[in-house]
Design a protein around this motif. Sequence first.
Motif, PDB file in Angstrom:
ATOM      1  N   ASP A   1     -24.763 -53.401  -8.420  1.00 52.28           N
ATOM      2  CA  ASP A   1     -24.925 -52.211  -7.593  1.00 52.28           C
ATOM      3  C   ASP A   1     -26.274 -51.526  -7.806  1.00 52.28           C
ATOM      4  OD1 ASP A   1     -22.560 -52.613  -6.336  1.00 52.28           O
ATOM      5  OD2 ASP A   1     -21.518 -50.874  -7.168  1.00 52.28           O
TER       6      ASP A   1
ATOM      7  N   GLY B   1     -20.547 -48.818  -0.628  1.00 60.02           N
ATOM      8  CA  GLY B   1     -21.054 -47.742  -1.489  1.00 60.02           C
ATOM      9  C   GLY B   1     -21.870 -46.731  -0.705  1.00 60.02           C
ATOM     10  N   MET B   2     -22.713 -47.210   0.188  1.00 60.87           N
ATOM     11  CA  MET B   2     -23.497 -46.279   1.004  1.00 60.87           C
ATOM     12  C   MET B   2     -22.591 -45.488   1.940  1.00 60.87           C
ATOM     13  SD  MET B   2     -26.997 -46.856   3.195  1.00 60.87           S
ATOM     14  CE  MET B   2     -26.399 -47.303   4.802  1.00 60.87           C
TER      15      MET B   2
ATOM     16  N   ILE C   1     -19.609 -44.541   1.328  1.00 60.81           N
ATOM     17  CA  ILE C   1     -18.976 -43.481   0.525  1.00 60.81           C
ATOM     18  C   ILE C   1     -19.884 -42.250   0.485  1.00 60.81           C
ATOM     19  CG2 ILE C   1     -18.330 -42.833  -1.840  1.00 60.81           C
ATOM     20  CD1 ILE C   1     -17.438 -45.805  -2.199  1.00 60.81           C
ATOM     21  N   GLY C   2     -21.160 -42.476   0.192  1.00 60.88           N
ATOM     22  CA  GLY C   2     -22.095 -41.350   0.124  1.00 60.88           C
ATOM     23  C   GLY C   2     -22.234 -40.649   1.464  1.00 60.88           C
ATOM     24  N   MET C   3     -22.272 -41.422   2.532  1.00 56.46           N
ATOM     25  CA  MET C   3     -22.399 -40.809   3.865  1.00 56.46           C
ATOM     26  C   MET C   3     -21.144 -40.014   4.203  1.00 56.46           C
ATOM     27  SD  MET C   3     -24.463 -43.786   5.943  1.00 56.46           S
ATOM     28  CE  MET C   3     -24.891 -42.756   7.360  1.00 56.46           C
TER      29      MET C   3
ATOM     30  N   GLN D   1     -16.084 -50.930  -5.285  1.00 57.64           N
ATOM     31  CA  GLN D   1     -16.334 -49.698  -4.538  1.00 57.64           C
ATOM     32  C   GLN D   1     -15.065 -49.236  -3.817  1.00 57.64           C
ATOM     33  OE1 GLN D   1     -18.819 -47.646  -4.519  1.00 57.64           O
ATOM     34  NE2 GLN D   1     -20.496 -48.791  -5.450  1.00 57.64           N
TER      35      GLN D   1
ATOM     36  N   ALA E   1     -27.547 -39.929   4.970  1.00 59.40           N
ATOM     37  CA  ALA E   1     -26.884 -39.024   5.921  1.00 59.40           C
ATOM     38  C   ALA E   1     -27.741 -37.779   6.143  1.00 59.40           C
ATOM     39  CB  ALA E   1     -25.494 -38.646   5.410  1.00 59.40           C
TER      40      ALA E   1
ATOM     41  N   PHE F   1     -31.116 -51.036  -0.685  1.00 60.72           N
ATOM     42  CA  PHE F   1     -30.685 -50.228   0.469  1.00 60.72           C
ATOM     43  C   PHE F   1     -31.576 -48.993   0.619  1.00 60.72           C
ATOM     44  CE2 PHE F   1     -26.437 -51.406   2.380  1.00 60.72           C
ATOM     45  CZ  PHE F   1     -26.380 -52.683   1.843  1.00 60.72           C
TER      46      PHE F   1
ATOM     47  N   GLU G   1     -22.170 -56.461   0.478  1.00 62.07           N
ATOM     48  CA  GLU G   1     -20.974 -55.703   0.871  1.00 62.07           C
ATOM     49  C   GLU G   1     -20.716 -54.499  -0.028  1.00 62.07           C
ATOM     50  OE1 GLU G   1     -21.163 -58.989   0.517  1.00 62.07           O
ATOM     51  OE2 GLU G   1     -20.966 -59.667   2.594  1.00 62.07           O
ATOM     52  N   SER G   2     -20.990 -54.626  -1.331  1.00 59.98           N
ATOM     53  CA  SER G   2     -20.818 -53.465  -2.203  1.00 59.98           C
ATOM     54  C   SER G   2     -21.768 -52.355  -1.749  1.00 59.98           C
ATOM     55  CB  SER G   2     -21.094 -53.849  -3.653  1.00 59.98           C
ATOM     56  OG  SER G   2     -20.798 -52.781  -4.506  1.00 59.98           O
ATOM     57  N   GLY G   3     -22.981 -52.758  -1.379  1.00 61.55           N
ATOM     58  CA  GLY G   3     -23.961 -51.794  -0.876  1.00 61.55           C
ATOM     59  C   GLY G   3     -23.482 -51.105   0.388  1.00 61.55           C
ATOM     60  N   ILE G   4     -22.882 -51.866   1.272  1.00 63.08           N
ATOM     61  CA  ILE G   4     -22.401 -51.304   2.539  1.00 63.08           C
ATOM     62  C   ILE G   4     -21.318 -50.262   2.283  1.00 63.08           C
ATOM     63  CG2 ILE G   4     -21.134 -51.853   4.659  1.00 63.08           C
ATOM     64  CD1 ILE G   4     -22.578 -54.646   4.553  1.00 63.08           C
TER      65      ILE G   4
ATOM     66  N   GLU H   1     -28.478 -53.446  -5.428  1.00 64.37           N
ATOM     67  CA  GLU H   1     -28.141 -53.155  -4.036  1.00 64.37           C
ATOM     68  C   GLU H   1     -28.585 -51.739  -3.668  1.00 64.37           C
ATOM     69  OE1 GLU H   1     -24.243 -54.413  -2.737  1.00 64.37           O
ATOM     70  OE2 GLU H   1     -24.291 -56.183  -4.019  1.00 64.37           O
TER      71      GLU H   1
ATOM     72  N   LEU I   1     -25.286 -46.126  -5.276  1.00 65.70           N
ATOM     73  CA  LEU I   1     -25.104 -46.383  -3.838  1.00 65.70           C
ATOM     74  C   LEU I   1     -24.594 -45.142  -3.121  1.00 65.70           C
ATOM     75  CD1 LEU I   1     -23.698 -49.965  -4.154  1.00 65.70           C
ATOM     76  CD2 LEU I   1     -25.632 -49.328  -2.707  1.00 65.70           C
ATOM     77  N   HIS I   2     -23.761 -44.356  -3.787  1.00 66.79           N
ATOM     78  CA  HIS I   2     -23.279 -43.124  -3.163  1.00 66.79           C
ATOM     79  C   HIS I   2     -24.460 -42.172  -2.939  1.00 66.79           C
ATOM     80  CE1 HIS I   2     -19.349 -44.096  -5.579  1.00 66.79           C
ATOM     81  NE2 HIS I   2     -19.683 -45.042  -4.736  1.00 66.79           N
ATOM     82  N   ALA I   3     -25.370 -42.164  -3.889  1.00 64.72           N
ATOM     83  CA  ALA I   3     -26.562 -41.328  -3.749  1.00 64.72           C
ATOM     84  C   ALA I   3     -27.390 -41.765  -2.537  1.00 64.72           C
ATOM     85  CB  ALA I   3     -27.416 -41.404  -5.017  1.00 64.72           C
ATOM     86  N   VAL I   4     -27.495 -43.076  -2.348  1.00 62.15           N
ATOM     87  CA  VAL I   4     -28.235 -43.587  -1.181  1.00 62.15           C
ATOM     88  C   VAL I   4     -27.552 -43.102   0.103  1.00 62.15           C
ATOM     89  CG1 VAL I   4     -28.964 -45.669   0.061  1.00 62.15           C
ATOM     90  CG2 VAL I   4     -29.058 -45.615  -2.440  1.00 62.15           C
ATOM     91  N   GLY I   5     -26.226 -43.149   0.138  1.00 63.97           N
ATOM     92  CA  GLY I   5     -25.486 -42.717   1.328  1.00 63.97           C
ATOM     93  C   GLY I   5     -25.648 -41.238   1.610  1.00 63.97           C
ATOM     94  N   VAL I   6     -25.542 -40.424   0.570  1.00 63.98           N
ATOM     95  CA  VAL I   6     -25.731 -38.973   0.750  1.00 63.98           C
ATOM     96  C   VAL I   6     -27.139 -38.701   1.279  1.00 63.98           C
ATOM     97  CG1 VAL I   6     -26.093 -36.840  -0.563  1.00 63.98           C
ATOM     98  CG2 VAL I   6     -23.991 -38.146  -0.887  1.00 63.98           C
TER      99      VAL I   6
END
Lengths: 342, 363
Positions: free
Chosen positions: B172, A81-82, A84-86, A109, B149, B179, A76-79, B175, B141-146
């Motif tokens: 984290d 956290g990701m 947030i980046g998106m 997160q 996207a 991810f 869930e932290s991964g979900i 994770e 994790l924020h880096a993975v999301g950026v």
Amino acid sequence: MTSTQTTSTRPAESGGHVKLTMAQALNRALRESMAADDSVVVFGEDVGALGGVFRITDGLTAEFGDTRCFDTPLAESGIVGMAIGMAMNGMRPVVEMQFDAFAYPAFEQITSHVAKMRNRTRGKVSLPMVIRIPYAGGIGGVEHHCDSSEAYYAHTPGLHVVTPSNAADAHRLLRAAIASPDPVVFMEPKKLYWTKEEVDLGAELPGIGRAMIRREGTDATLIAYGPSVPVALEAAEVAAQEGRSLQVVDLRSIVPFDDETVCAAVRSTGRAVVVAEAPGFASVASEIVARVTERCFHSLAAPVRRAVGFDIPFPAPKLEHLQLPGVDRVLDAVDDLQWDLS
Amino acid sequence: MTRDLDLLLPSPHPVELIDPTGQTVAEATRDLPDDAALLRAFAGLTTARRINDQASALARQGRLAVYPSSHGQEACQVAAAQVLTDDDWLFPTYRDTAAVVLRGVDVAEAFLPLQGAWHSGYDPHEHKTAPQATPLATQLLHAVGVAHAARLRGEPTVALALCGDGATSEGDFHEALNFAAVFRAPVVFLVQNNQYAISVPLARQSVAPSLAHKGIGYGVPGERVDGNDVAALLAVLGAAMTRARAGEGPQLVEAHTYRMQPHTNADDSRRYRQDDEVAGWAQRDPLARLETWLRQHDLLDDAGLAAVTADADQLAARMRTELSRDATPEPAELFAHVYATPTPQLVEQAAVVADELSREDAR
């Protein structure tokens, strides 16, 4: 923001009056938001092929593809956290936490980053994202599947916390949450997922931040949200048969809190009971009592009472009926509102 | 999808191209970066060293609330900033202020948090640089999301995410690697292993063969590099960025370096480590070894050194001027950035502060 924007090809769901469960209404809101905006992406555990354990994301991967609605590793932290980046990079993620208590690994997160990103960057980075959390009791769930966790999020500045009590609000509020420039913790009362009702999808409903009067009444005001609204309405019905007229306010949005509607309602009756499932200590219900007392003291004929959960860990299924406030606990609290003094 | 273990394993020894004495390593496994890249890195190292030492001085003078110096481990930040394109994102930690400045952020904005004026001072979108992270590993994790996207939109962005050795113990971290691997996100994770998490030595964080080996469990290739050899860092990080940009997924790079100074100016490192250990690492200084190498190869002379030093002096002077200014925001800003539109309650609370201040002024 009305149903006319949907690209759905199913004629029964193309707008107007339809019979929907809350689960179907949430699914519609997701579909409409995804169709209207390519940047809306849905992800979490089991949300793809399965459609989520509650089927809220049913059919989304088939309709929009697996880059728009997809399963993630079980973390869930991964979900969050990701997401947030998106959201930092142009997307509008809508993530699902499978159950209330399973969202806790994401707590850091949510509280340290989701809630604070706009503030720490002085408004330069906003996080338009929604964290959907099925919450509260009433389904006979096993351990860790039934927490009322709304106070944790409501206590954290920077988050909006929204909870619908019916299918029409579920549809309207989820669409508004996805369109919001701020992060929204969207708490879905899981015991109401399967309640079917007539929904006018074209109706103009108040948005996030506004409470609604669900039932007019003159003797006392019941203030409730999410899963407790049907309980309050049932209590008001029983009270009516006993000759007492109870008004019911549905918060819809815990943050922002609608002081205006709540206080106007309480002033009109002079008595109030807050109804909520969560343990009462340091709870959303406590906050409501404090706010109402501070603002409406001179209109009150009695102290504001609470019909809430006890301060115990959520019980096993065979005992949960003792924890959750029912009609009797609500009406007992109403009975305590010093009627002999008026 | 199973992956060949050999492709995931880091090399037996950290990659080193220029040794601590400034000599080219004979059996190097990678090509040296070109002369221009090494000269740019030397300027970057000189600047980063100067930023560290000037900021530490300002902290001692009380003009900064605190400063976590990266003195001695600047090569990692210099290489990180240098391998990024304008499309890429940097995710720095609290110790990576030099990288933030080398990325183009003005010192007045970069140091605003250390002045105690706000939690982050620059526009992350303008510089494609995330706010410096104080919690450990959350930013990975924020880096993975950026990166994910960007990949969904077909953009060439790679996210370079920094963390330290201590952060590899956080959930984290794991994770984020998992991810990134599952989604094949274009992310390069750079662990700056400076041997200490405040006072706790690496042996108390992990008994893995190396931190780079931690990628194996997630199907992420790992590599080890001498973190005080900027040439090796440029080569290893550059290759990882190219690989990620080509769609081949994330990579984990562990840089072996050393925190020459206490955790911050508020720390006392003599309580947990010996002076001779610090003295040993002083012999591996990243700046000295590159200067030796550049001089031996006739790429740097006294005049060249003077020019680079003058630029760093200018930046240090700007730090002294800018960071002596009171940058405290208006009190009303406390309520302005909590939500896009302040809630009615925040409007009321802002009025309370305004009222309190007006009464203070009247006294």
